[in-house]
Motif scaffolding. Structure first.
Motif, mmCIF file in Angstrom:
data_model
loop_
_atom_site.group_PDB
_atom_site.id
_atom_site.type_symbol
_atom_site.label_atom_id
_atom_site.label_comp_id
_atom_site.label_asym_id
_atom_site.label_seq_id
_atom_site.Cartn_x
_atom_site.Cartn_y
_atom_site.Cartn_z
ATOM 1 N N LEU A 139 0.829 -1.202 0.000
ATOM 2 C CA LEU A 139 0.000 0.000 0.000
ATOM 3 C C LEU A 139 0.866 1.255 0.000
ATOM 4 C CD1 LEU A 139 -2.722 -1.108 2.574
ATOM 5 C CD2 LEU A 139 -3.045 -0.801 0.114
ATOM 6 N N VAL A 140 1.924 1.235 0.792
ATOM 7 C CA VAL A 140 2.832 2.379 0.840
ATOM 8 C C VAL A 140 3.500 2.578 -0.524
ATOM 9 C CG1 VAL A 140 4.998 3.216 1.836
ATOM 10 C CG2 VAL A 140 3.214 2.283 3.336
ATOM 11 N N GLU A 141 3.956 1.483 -1.128
ATOM 12 C CA GLU A 141 4.587 1.579 -2.444
ATOM 13 C C GLU A 141 3.634 2.158 -3.488
ATOM 14 O OE1 GLU A 141 7.983 -1.669 -3.275
ATOM 15 O OE2 GLU A 141 6.002 -2.536 -2.899
ATOM 16 N N ARG A 142 2.380 1.744 -3.424
ATOM 17 C CA ARG A 142 1.415 2.217 -4.423
ATOM 18 C C ARG A 142 1.205 3.723 -4.333
ATOM 19 N NH1 ARG A 142 -3.192 -1.515 -4.356
ATOM 20 N NH2 ARG A 142 -1.912 -2.682 -5.843
ATOM 21 N N TRP A 143 1.326 4.255 -3.131
ATOM 22 C CA TRP A 143 1.141 5.702 -2.982
ATOM 23 C C TRP A 143 2.100 6.480 -3.877
ATOM 24 C CZ3 TRP A 143 4.229 9.300 0.202
ATOM 25 C CH2 TRP A 143 3.674 10.582 0.244
ATOM 26 N N PHE A 144 3.297 5.963 -4.073
ATOM 27 C CA PHE A 144 4.288 6.669 -4.882
ATOM 28 C C PHE A 144 3.913 6.689 -6.365
ATOM 29 C CE2 PHE A 144 6.515 5.998 -0.989
ATOM 30 C CZ PHE A 144 7.422 7.040 -0.895
ATOM 31 N N THR A 145 2.989 5.842 -6.776
ATOM 32 C CA THR A 145 2.498 5.893 -8.155
ATOM 33 C C THR A 145 1.375 6.903 -8.315
ATOM 34 O OG1 THR A 145 0.789 4.178 -7.894
ATOM 35 C CG2 THR A 145 3.034 3.436 -8.354
ATOM 36 N N LEU A 146 0.870 7.420 -7.186
ATOM 37 C CA LEU A 146 -0.272 8.334 -7.215
ATOM 38 C C LEU A 146 0.115 9.769 -6.875
ATOM 39 C CD1 LEU A 146 -2.757 6.012 -5.280
ATOM 40 C CD2 LEU A 146 -2.532 6.275 -7.761
ATOM 41 N N GLU A 147 1.118 9.929 -6.025
ATOM 42 C CA GLU A 147 1.584 11.261 -5.651
ATOM 43 C C GLU A 147 3.107 11.237 -5.559
ATOM 44 O OE1 GLU A 147 -1.383 13.718 -3.107
ATOM 45 O OE2 GLU A 147 -0.955 11.891 -1.951
ATOM 46 N N ASP A 148 3.707 12.399 -5.727
ATOM 47 C CA ASP A 148 5.162 12.526 -5.653
ATOM 48 C C ASP A 148 5.515 13.343 -4.420
ATOM 49 O OD1 ASP A 148 7.843 12.926 -5.908
ATOM 50 O OD2 ASP A 148 7.771 13.858 -7.892
ATOM 51 N N PRO A 149 5.916 12.692 -3.327
ATOM 52 C CA PRO A 149 6.173 13.432 -2.093
ATOM 53 C C PRO A 149 7.367 14.376 -2.178
ATOM 54 C CG PRO A 149 6.899 11.153 -1.871
ATOM 55 C CD PRO A 149 6.147 11.245 -3.172
ATOM 56 N N THR A 150 8.227 14.197 -3.181
ATOM 57 C CA THR A 150 9.354 15.114 -3.308
ATOM 58 C C THR A 150 8.898 16.485 -3.789
ATOM 59 O OG1 THR A 150 9.856 14.530 -5.614
ATOM 60 C CG2 THR A 150 10.863 13.168 -3.876
ATOM 61 N N ARG A 151 7.671 16.555 -4.297
ATOM 62 C CA ARG A 151 7.130 17.830 -4.787
ATOM 63 C C ARG A 151 6.075 18.404 -3.850
ATOM 64 N NH1 ARG A 151 7.906 18.421 -10.436
ATOM 65 N NH2 ARG A 151 5.957 19.599 -10.570
ATOM 66 N N LEU A 152 5.930 17.800 -2.687
ATOM 67 C CA LEU A 152 4.906 18.231 -1.737
ATOM 68 C C LEU A 152 5.549 18.716 -0.446
ATOM 69 C CD1 LEU A 152 2.402 15.228 -2.114
ATOM 70 C CD2 LEU A 152 2.086 17.537 -3.026
ATOM 71 N N GLU A 153 5.008 19.793 0.088
ATOM 72 C CA GLU A 153 5.399 20.272 1.414
ATOM 73 C C GLU A 153 4.114 20.595 2.158
ATOM 74 O OE1 GLU A 153 8.168 20.129 2.829
ATOM 75 O OE2 GLU A 153 9.475 19.683 1.112
#
Length: 314
Positions: A139-153
């Protein structure tokens, strides 16, 4: 009736040195010595009453214990990992880094909520636990296909919100993430570890988000630009851009709902509403639909009602 643990009374917001909780988990307070009438409303408890008034009574007034759920506990674990990941610098927010947080967050969860150990009490070799943790990793891995946390603050994570309406009704809950654009536009984000609902059920799924948008509007006089549900179970993202009329409509609905809760509290008349979800309910032994008897009603009854369907004392 379904079985998501919690009560309506929300204690203080969770400490930052413990695993972040879902709104449902934070609402689960220690049993009180003297039962009190409901004093606030959260999305979960609003859904409880709409689904089954008797379930609402069991959770909020009687505070009957419920067994921990593997799915709900996994959701709490995944939420805590996604929140903690943003403690790292943007460039270090990777899928491997996120997965490496799971063991530590599981340890924290076990310490803060030892009842979750019941889930694996009959798993001496740890096989089911390993499988369960593996599902959390996916589930955690799938999140990276939906959002890019490196571009979020995120401006806020696991944000406790509470607002009192002019009627005196208090609304409260916990928002998974609040993003604020440089232009000031607000996005409310909620993580779901299950699958996205079919289109005909999307409105029900958005109720929680509109609830939060209403609270933010009443607190800050700002209508969120976007509401976003991230479904990790199916890899879908559901978005909705609310307008003022949406929030006013939700407020009217909540006021009507609260009036129905107030009347049920005074009369002790909490009727079961059978659905296919009843099979998942922890309270069948107390439910008339399954031949059970509710515990004695712990609050005073202030108005008389007919005997038929009475859920009150006696």
């Amino acid at each position: 009736m379904t079985a998501e643990p919690a009560t309506d009374e929300t204690p203080d917001p969770p400490r930052t040195d413990t695993p972040p909780a879902t709104a449902e988990a934070v609402e689960t307070a220690q049993p009180v010595a003297v039962p009190v009438a409901p004093a606030s409303l959260s999305p979960s408890r609003a859904n409880d009453f709409m689904q089954c008034p008797l379930l609402y009574r069991f959770r909020v007034i009687d505070r009957l214990p419920e067994k921990p759920s593997a799915a709900a506990t996994r959701g709490t674990l995944v939420h805590s990992v996604l929140e903690r990941l943003f403690d790292a610098p943007a460039g270090e927010r990777t899928a491997p880094a996120a997965k490496s947080l799971i063991p530590g967050q599981w340890d924290r969860l076990r310490e803060s909520r030892p009842e979750v150990l019941e889930l694996f009490a009959d798993d001496p070799e740890g096989e089911r636990l390993a499988q369960w943790l593996g599902e959390a990793e996916r589930l955690v891995e799938r999140w990276f296909t939906l959002e890019d946390p490196t571009r979020l603050e995120p401006a806020e994570r696991e944000l406790f919100v509470e607002a009192e309406l002019e009627s005196g009704l208090r609304l409260r809950g916990i928002i998974d993430r609040v993003d604020v654009a440089p232009t000031g536009e607000v996005r409310i984000v909620d993580y779901k570890t299950g699958k996205a609902p079919r289109p005909e059920y999307a409105e029900g799924a958005l109720f929680q988000m509109k609830f939060y948008a209403l609270v933010v509007w009443r607190l800050k006089n700002v209508i969120p630009r976007r509401l976003q549900l991230v479904y990790l179970g199916s890899g879908d993202v559901l978005t909705y851009d609310p307008v003022l009329a949406d929030l006013e409509r939700v407020e009217r609905k909540l006021l009507a709902l609260w009036e129905a809760i107030r009347q049920a509290t005074q009369t002790g008349d909490w009727r079961p509403r059978p659905t296919k979800l009843c099979g998942w309910c922890d309270h069948q032994e107390h439910c008339p639909e399954f031949g059970g008897t509710p515990p004695p009603y712990p609050l005073p009854v202030t108005s008389a009602i007919g005997e038929q369907g009475r859920m009150g004392p006696g």
